[in-house]
Design a protein around this motif. Structure first.
Motif, short mmCIF file in Angstrom:
data_model
loop_
_atom_site.label_atom_id
_atom_site.label_comp_id
_atom_site.label_asym_id
_atom_site.label_seq_id
_atom_site.Cartn_x
_atom_site.Cartn_y
_atom_site.Cartn_z
N PHE A 72 -9.63 -4.69 9.47
CA PHE A 72 -10.55 -3.66 9.02
C PHE A 72 -10.29 -2.30 9.67
N ALA A 73 -9.22 -2.22 10.47
CA ALA A 73 -8.81 -0.93 11.01
C ALA A 73 -8.03 -0.11 9.99
N ALA A 74 -7.64 -0.73 8.88
CA ALA A 74 -6.93 0.00 7.82
C ALA A 74 -7.85 1.08 7.25
N ARG A 75 -7.25 2.21 6.89
CA ARG A 75 -8.03 3.32 6.33
C ARG A 75 -8.41 3.03 4.88
N VAL A 76 -9.68 3.17 4.59
CA VAL A 76 -10.21 2.96 3.24
C VAL A 76 -9.53 3.94 2.28
N GLY A 77 -9.04 3.40 1.18
CA GLY A 77 -8.44 4.23 0.14
C GLY A 77 -6.98 4.60 0.35
N ASP A 78 -6.38 4.16 1.45
CA ASP A 78 -4.98 4.46 1.75
C ASP A 78 -4.18 3.17 1.59
N PHE A 79 -3.62 2.99 0.39
CA PHE A 79 -2.98 1.69 0.16
C PHE A 79 -1.72 1.50 0.99
N HIS A 80 -1.04 2.57 1.39
CA HIS A 80 0.12 2.41 2.27
C HIS A 80 -0.33 1.87 3.63
N ASP A 81 -1.42 2.41 4.14
CA ASP A 81 -1.96 1.92 5.41
C ASP A 81 -2.43 0.48 5.26
N ALA A 82 -3.04 0.17 4.12
CA ALA A 82 -3.50 -1.20 3.88
C ALA A 82 -2.33 -2.18 3.87
N VAL A 83 -1.25 -1.81 3.18
CA VAL A 83 -0.09 -2.69 3.13
C VAL A 83 0.53 -2.85 4.51
N ASN A 84 0.68 -1.75 5.22
CA ASN A 84 1.24 -1.82 6.57
C ASN A 84 0.37 -2.68 7.47
#
Length: 188
Positions: A72-84
């Protein structure tokens, strides 16, 4: 000083149990093995956790908390950050997650852990991809949520990474490409 020693001992025990869980099936792990790996007595383990099941529940709880904090540290709405974020998680914990899927067939307790992990994964997808989901209405929104959940699932990582032999970087690129297609994002 005493509290620090007790905390360190607890960390050693949990770490030893988790290491054994990476190596053995759940039903093969004994309190004696955990104690030996942690460098403490079996009585110390039992005094602290009450039983083998108490120890394993503590390990599962700690692992779940660590996973949730990282995911849940991934940035909301940033799919590159989500994938990483997800690739870091799967590279660190993917093999254990796959073992859990197999062990769920042997253990109702692990089956409940797997169910909880699936629920948390779905919540993560709904949270991190909320801006994308908000762009779509009704049944199409639910379809997109299900598609995102599937693309970001451990099974997709397993196929790309383990069955097809992609490197971590290429696996990340492949999943990002699938997401771009789903989300209609043009940028690389």
């Amino acid at each position: 000083m005493r509290a620090e020693t007790a905390a360190r001992t607890g960390e050693q025990i949990v770490s030893a149990a988790l290491a054994l869980y990476h190596e053995l099936w759940l039903d093969e792990i004994t309190v004696e093995q955990v104690a030996a790996r942690a460098g403490v007595s079996s009585k110390t383990v039992l005094r602290r956790y009450g039983s083998r099941d108490g120890l394993l529940a503590s390990v599962a709880s700690q692992l779940a908390a660590d996973v949730a904090e990282q995911r849940f540290a991934a940035r909301v709405g940033d799919f590159h950050d989500a994938v990483n974020n997800l690739m870091v998680h799967y590279e660190r914990n993917g093999r254990l997650a796959l073992r859990n899927l197999v062990q769920a067939q042997r253990s109702p307790w692990i089956a409940s852990l797997v169910d909880n992990a699936r629920t948390e994964h779905a919540q993560w997808v709904s949270t991190i991809f909320a801006p994308f989901l908000a762009r779509v209405d009704g049944a199409d929104r639910e379809l997109l949520r299900v598609q995102l959940t599937a693309v970001m699932d451990i099974a997709m990582w397993n196929v790309l990474r383990n069955e097809l032999g992609l490197s971590p970087a290429r696996t990340e690129q492949a999943i990002a490409g699938l997401l771009r297609g789903l989300l209609g994002e043009d940028h690389p």
